[in-house]
Enzyme design. Structure first.
Site, PDB file in Angstrom:
ATOM      1  N   GLY A   9       0.812  -1.220   0.000  1.00 49.28           N
ATOM      2  CA  GLY A   9       0.000   0.000   0.000  1.00 49.28           C
ATOM      3  C   GLY A   9       0.842   1.266   0.000  1.00 49.28           C
ATOM      4  O   GLY A   9       2.081   1.215  -0.087  1.00 49.28           O
ATOM      5  N   ASP A  57      -4.462 -12.831   3.517  1.00 47.65           N
ATOM      6  CA  ASP A  57      -5.315 -11.893   4.240  1.00 47.65           C
ATOM      7  C   ASP A  57      -4.911 -11.919   5.712  1.00 47.65           C
ATOM      8  O   ASP A  57      -4.617 -12.998   6.245  1.00 47.65           O
ATOM      9  CB  ASP A  57      -6.778 -12.354   4.063  1.00 47.65           C
ATOM     10  CG  ASP A  57      -7.765 -11.295   4.487  1.00 47.65           C
ATOM     11  OD1 ASP A  57      -7.801 -10.937   5.692  1.00 47.65           O
ATOM     12  OD2 ASP A  57      -8.512 -10.812   3.615  1.00 47.65           O
ATOM     13  N   SER A 123      -3.777   6.530  13.933  1.00 49.04           N
ATOM     14  CA  SER A 123      -4.138   7.755  13.216  1.00 49.04           C
ATOM     15  C   SER A 123      -4.502   8.844  14.205  1.00 49.04           C
ATOM     16  O   SER A 123      -5.056   8.564  15.278  1.00 49.04           O
ATOM     17  CB  SER A 123      -5.343   7.440  12.331  1.00 49.04           C
ATOM     18  OG  SER A 123      -5.933   8.611  11.846  1.00 49.04           O
ATOM     19  N   TYR A 147     -14.261   4.143  11.283  1.00 45.63           N
ATOM     20  CA  TYR A 147     -12.837   3.922  10.969  1.00 45.63           C
ATOM     21  C   TYR A 147     -11.974   4.279  12.177  1.00 45.63           C
ATOM     22  O   TYR A 147     -11.107   3.504  12.594  1.00 45.63           O
ATOM     23  CB  TYR A 147     -12.421   4.762   9.744  1.00 45.63           C
ATOM     24  CG  TYR A 147     -10.919   4.843   9.591  1.00 45.63           C
ATOM     25  CD1 TYR A 147     -10.184   3.748   9.164  1.00 45.63           C
ATOM     26  CD2 TYR A 147     -10.233   6.025   9.911  1.00 45.63           C
ATOM     27  CE1 TYR A 147      -8.795   3.817   9.050  1.00 45.63           C
ATOM     28  CE2 TYR A 147      -8.851   6.102   9.792  1.00 45.63           C
ATOM     29  CZ  TYR A 147      -8.135   4.997   9.373  1.00 45.63           C
ATOM     30  OH  TYR A 147      -6.768   5.067   9.269  1.00 45.63           O
ATOM     31  N   LYS A 151      -9.390   1.997  14.850  1.00 35.57           N
ATOM     32  CA  LYS A 151      -7.999   2.299  15.228  1.00 35.57           C
ATOM     33  C   LYS A 151      -7.870   2.338  16.750  1.00 35.57           C
ATOM     34  O   LYS A 151      -6.897   1.818  17.327  1.00 35.57           O
ATOM     35  CB  LYS A 151      -7.563   3.634  14.623  1.00 35.57           C
ATOM     36  CG  LYS A 151      -7.381   3.585  13.122  1.00 35.57           C
ATOM     37  CD  LYS A 151      -6.165   2.750  12.738  1.00 35.57           C
ATOM     38  CE  LYS A 151      -6.145   2.381  11.285  1.00 35.57           C
ATOM     39  NZ  LYS A 151      -5.080   1.478  10.904  1.00 35.57           N
TER      40      LYS A 151
HETATM   41  P1  NAD Z   1      -3.412   1.537   1.634  1.00 33.85           P
HETATM   42  O1  NAD Z   1      -4.827   1.144   1.388  1.00 33.85           O
HETATM   43  O2  NAD Z   1      -2.647   2.132   0.514  1.00 33.85           O
HETATM   44  O3  NAD Z   1      -2.587   0.289   2.178  1.00 33.85           O
HETATM   45  C1  NAD Z   1      -3.166  -0.741   2.937  1.00 33.85           C
HETATM   46  C2  NAD Z   1      -2.644  -2.063   2.399  1.00 33.85           C
HETATM   47  O4  NAD Z   1      -3.213  -3.124   3.168  1.00 33.85           O
HETATM   48  C3  NAD Z   1      -3.037  -2.307   0.943  1.00 33.85           C
HETATM   49  O5  NAD Z   1      -1.919  -2.786   0.237  1.00 33.85           O
HETATM   50  C4  NAD Z   1      -4.135  -3.367   1.024  1.00 33.85           C
HETATM   51  O6  NAD Z   1      -4.174  -4.168  -0.113  1.00 33.85           O
HETATM   52  C5  NAD Z   1      -3.725  -4.103   2.284  1.00 33.85           C
HETATM   53  N1  NAD Z   1      -4.843  -4.763   2.974  1.00 33.85           N
HETATM   54  C6  NAD Z   1      -6.031  -4.211   3.331  1.00 33.85           C
HETATM   55  N2  NAD Z   1      -6.781  -5.118   3.979  1.00 33.85           N
HETATM   56  C7  NAD Z   1      -6.052  -6.250   4.045  1.00 33.85           C
HETATM   57  C8  NAD Z   1      -6.290  -7.531   4.604  1.00 33.85           C
HETATM   58  N3  NAD Z   1      -7.447  -7.843   5.197  1.00 33.85           N
HETATM   59  N4  NAD Z   1      -5.310  -8.469   4.518  1.00 33.85           N
HETATM   60  C9  NAD Z   1      -4.138  -8.168   3.891  1.00 33.85           C
HETATM   61  N5  NAD Z   1      -3.869  -6.969   3.340  1.00 33.85           N
HETATM   62  C10 NAD Z   1      -4.818  -6.031   3.421  1.00 33.85           C
HETATM   63  O7  NAD Z   1      -3.425   2.512   2.894  1.00 33.85           O
HETATM   64  P2  NAD Z   1      -2.237   3.411   3.490  1.00 33.85           P
HETATM   65  O8  NAD Z   1      -2.591   4.822   3.244  1.00 33.85           O
HETATM   66  O9  NAD Z   1      -0.938   2.892   3.052  1.00 33.85           O
HETATM   67  O10 NAD Z   1      -2.451   3.148   5.030  1.00 33.85           O
HETATM   68  C11 NAD Z   1      -1.696   2.168   5.733  1.00 33.85           C
HETATM   69  C12 NAD Z   1      -2.156   2.122   7.167  1.00 33.85           C
HETATM   70  O11 NAD Z   1      -2.002   3.413   7.752  1.00 33.85           O
HETATM   71  C13 NAD Z   1      -3.640   1.769   7.326  1.00 33.85           C
HETATM   72  O12 NAD Z   1      -3.771   0.962   8.473  1.00 33.85           O
HETATM   73  C14 NAD Z   1      -4.294   3.107   7.555  1.00 33.85           C
HETATM   74  O13 NAD Z   1      -5.474   2.992   8.314  1.00 33.85           O
HETATM   75  C15 NAD Z   1      -3.214   3.841   8.332  1.00 33.85           C
HETATM   76  N6  NAD Z   1      -3.314   5.307   8.216  1.00 33.85           N
HETATM   77  C16 NAD Z   1      -3.357   5.870   6.973  1.00 33.85           C
HETATM   78  C17 NAD Z   1      -3.460   7.258   6.865  1.00 33.85           C
HETATM   79  C18 NAD Z   1      -3.556   7.915   5.525  1.00 33.85           C
HETATM   80  O14 NAD Z   1      -4.017   9.051   5.445  1.00 33.85           O
HETATM   81  N7  NAD Z   1      -3.126   7.288   4.439  1.00 33.85           N
HETATM   82  C19 NAD Z   1      -3.506   8.036   8.015  1.00 33.85           C
HETATM   83  C20 NAD Z   1      -3.440   7.424   9.261  1.00 33.85           C
HETATM   84  C21 NAD Z   1      -3.346   6.041   9.339  1.00 33.85           C
HETATM   85  C1  WQD Z   2      -7.963  17.394   4.247  1.00 32.44           C
HETATM   86  C2  WQD Z   2      -8.633  18.756   4.124  1.00 32.44           C
HETATM   87  C3  WQD Z   2     -10.991  18.606   3.767  1.00 32.44           C
HETATM   88  C4  WQD Z   2     -10.805  16.707  -0.184  1.00 32.44           C
HETATM   89  C5  WQD Z   2      -8.498  11.772   6.475  1.00 32.44           C
HETATM   90  C6  WQD Z   2      -9.054  10.865   7.528  1.00 32.44           C
HETATM   91  C7  WQD Z   2      -8.030  10.650   8.614  1.00 32.44           C
HETATM   92  C8  WQD Z   2      -6.689  10.188   8.039  1.00 32.44           C
HETATM   93  C9  WQD Z   2      -6.240  11.063   6.917  1.00 32.44           C
HETATM   94  C10 WQD Z   2      -6.487   7.819   8.047  1.00 32.44           C
HETATM   95  C11 WQD Z   2      -9.965  18.847   4.871  1.00 32.44           C
HETATM   96  C12 WQD Z   2     -10.323  19.220   2.554  1.00 32.44           C
HETATM   97  C13 WQD Z   2     -10.462  17.290   1.031  1.00 32.44           C
HETATM   98  C14 WQD Z   2     -11.423  17.503  -1.182  1.00 32.44           C
HETATM   99  C15 WQD Z   2     -11.300  19.396   0.299  1.00 32.44           C
HETATM  100  N1  WQD Z   2      -6.761   8.884   7.468  1.00 32.44           N
HETATM  101  N2  WQD Z   2     -10.717  18.609   1.275  1.00 32.44           N
HETATM  102  N3  WQD Z   2     -11.642  18.828  -0.897  1.00 32.44           N
HETATM  103  O1  WQD Z   2     -10.147  14.418   6.342  1.00 32.44           O
HETATM  104  O2  WQD Z   2      -8.036  15.441   7.312  1.00 32.44           O
HETATM  105  O3  WQD Z   2      -8.199  13.034   7.087  1.00 32.44           O
HETATM  106  O4  WQD Z   2      -7.295  11.219   5.953  1.00 32.44           O
HETATM  107  O5  WQD Z   2      -6.283   7.612   9.224  1.00 32.44           O
HETATM  108  O6  WQD Z   2      -8.572   9.719   9.480  1.00 32.44           O
HETATM  109  O7  WQD Z   2     -10.218  11.462   8.069  1.00 32.44           O
HETATM  110  O8  WQD Z   2      -7.954  14.358   5.055  1.00 32.44           O
HETATM  111  O9  WQD Z   2      -7.266  14.809   2.761  1.00 32.44           O
HETATM  112  O10 WQD Z   2      -9.660  14.113   3.204  1.00 32.44           O
HETATM  113  O11 WQD Z   2      -8.894  16.380   3.902  1.00 32.44           O
HETATM  114  O12 WQD Z   2     -11.548  20.603   0.503  1.00 32.44           O
HETATM  115  O13 WQD Z   2     -11.773  17.039  -2.270  1.00 32.44           O
HETATM  116  O14 WQD Z   2      -8.953  18.971   2.732  1.00 32.44           O
HETATM  117  O15 WQD Z   2     -12.240  19.231   4.005  1.00 32.44           O
HETATM  118  O16 WQD Z   2     -10.066  20.160   5.363  1.00 32.44           O
HETATM  119  P1  WQD Z   2      -8.693  14.392   6.497  1.00 32.44           P
HETATM  120  P2  WQD Z   2      -8.447  14.854   3.654  1.00 32.44           P
END
Ligand code: NAD
Ligand code: WQD
Length: 334
Positions: A9, A57, A123, A147, A151
């Site tokens: 991912g 998985d 997160s 979600y 977490k």
């Molecule tokens: P992503 O979707 O790109 O990566 C997640 C990976 O996990 C993918 O490759 C997917 O195929 C794999 N996956 C999902 N479910 C699975 C399962 N049941 N078994 C095996 N593999 C599985 O997401 P990301 O942005 O790289 O996020 C990685 C982690 O970080 C996640 O746990 C996400 O919740 C957390 N996180 C992401 C963000 C963000 O904004 N991207 C912010 C905070 C936390």
């Molecule tokens: C950022 C800002 C929107 C899209 C989310 C999850 C959080 C974490 C990270 C995993 C906000 C604005 C966005 C658009 C916009 N994920 N926006 N137009 O909501 O802060 O966080 O991703 O853990 O849990 O909630 O991120 O990038 O969606 O938004 O104006 O088309 O951009 O309103 O102010 P967010 P985001």
């Protein structure tokens, strides 16, 4: 050998690059439900090192036990899971199944095979509506969507497990808003369908895949009225994981923010992306998006003190690197 769940991912692939560069050996377990195996080819291309890939998985406990023992894993980095806030509201059972039950199976497999070191992707969403800012790690925890609750539940399971067996070593990393891509432009974020997140959407407008950006709300109590977030470069984030892993040689359990400490508004991000890409980003201010917070950003002192780690890359670098990835891969890994 480090087991990286979800290593194909967005964040996991960048963490694999950082791990391989730090001299670690890596086995990735991913079911590719939201990623492409090509990302892992690119990781090996960037690092000039091999890694092992297992398609499975995280809810398959037997498969995880097999990987942990066959590859003599000493620690786990756990990225696998679903991450869309909107989807989690529409399909909560799916989110509790994949994230909470999946993590529980992984932890059981670890317990059974004696692998007791884990770095977990949490997160900033676990803090919920800010009582004060910046969010320090002792800010009350109150996730406000399914979600976020998954977490928080996984964090609680890990804290309970550590209390029951203090020989575990647990690093809970609370990410703020990861953006950007590896400097090579070979790996990056490749959202399926319409991106929910700001920077991927902006990047698709810049490349011509979308006409304009909708800015969700222009009347927040922030300097320019648009939402403020703490954007962090995904390679800074990846480096933070390597620092956290290095602490796990001794048993402990901690939760720490990975952010920059600085907030940027939606309009500031648009301007930075325009400067990085040389493209104009047409946008329109629309009503607020349900469930959005006005502003939040990280307190970073604890990360500096505990991990000796600090985010160093600027918003300009995040946009430039994101644009390099988007412009050299207009359709992502497809
Ligand atoms: P992503 O979707 O790109 O990566 C997640 C990976 O996990 C993918 O490759 C997917 O195929 C794999 N996956 C999902 N479910 C699975 C399962 N049941 N078994 C095996 N593999 C599985 O997401 P990301 O942005 O790289 O996020 C990685 C982690 O970080 C996640 O746990 C996400 O919740 C957390 N996180 C992401 C963000 C963000 O904004 N991207 C912010 C905070 C936390
Ligand atoms: C950022 C800002 C929107 C899209 C989310 C999850 C959080 C974490 C990270 C995993 C906000 C604005 C966005 C658009 C916009 N994920 N926006 N137009 O909501 O802060 O966080 O991703 O853990 O849990 O909630 O991120 O990038 O969606 O938004 O104006 O088309 O951009 O309103 O102010 P967010 P985001």
């Amino acid at each position: 050998m480090i087991l990286v769940t979800g290593g194909a991912g967005y964040i996991g692939s960048h963490a694999c690059v950082a791990l391989l560069s730090a001299g670690e050996e890596v086995v990735v377990l991913d079911n590719f439900c939201n990623s492409s195996p090509l990302a892992l080819e690119r990781v090996q291309q960037i690092s000039g090192k091999r890694l092992t890939v297992v398609e499975a998985d995280i809810r398959d406990q037997d498969a995880i036990e097999k990987v942990l023992t066959q590859h003599k894993c000493t620690a786990v980095m756990h990225f696998a899971g679903l991450k869309s806030v909107q989807d989690s509201v529409a399909q909560p059972l799916e989110y509790y199944d994949q994230n909470v039950i999946g993590s529980h199976r992984l932890f059981q497999a670890m317990q059974k095979t004696g692998v007791k070191k884990i770095v977990f992707s949490s997160s900033a969403t676990v803090y919920g509506t800010p009582k004060f800012l910046p969010y320090t790690e002792d800010h009350p925890l109150n996730a406000i969507n399914p979600y976020g609750r998954t977490k928080l539940m996984i964090e609680d399971i890990l804290r309970d497990q550590y209390v029951s067996d203090p020989t575990w070593a647990v690093a809970i990393l609370r990410y703020f808003n990861p953006v950007g891509a590896h400097e090579s432009g070979l790996i990056g974020e490749d959202p399926k369908g319409v991106p929910n997140n700001l920077v991927p959407f902006v990047a698709q407008v810049a490349i011509g895949r979308r006409d304009q950006l909708n800015v969700w709300g222009g009347d927040y109590d922030t300097p320019d009225g648009t939402g403020v977030r703490d954007y962090i470069h995904v390679m800074d984030l990846a480096d933070g994981h390597v620092s956290a892993l290095s602490l796990l040689s001794s048993p402990q359990c901690f939760a720490v923010n990975l952010g920059t400490g600085a907030g940027s508004s939606v309009l500031e991000v648009i301007r930075a992306f325009e400067a990085a890409s040389g493209k104009q980003i047409p946008y329109e201010i629309k009503p607020r998006r349900a469930g959005d917070l006005a502003a939040y950003y990280a307190a970073t002192d604890y990360a500096t003190e505990l991990l000796g780690w600090k985010a160093t890359r600027s918003l300009e670098a995040m946009c430039a690197d994101h644009w390099r990835w988007q412009s050299s891969n207009p359709n992502g890994y497809a």
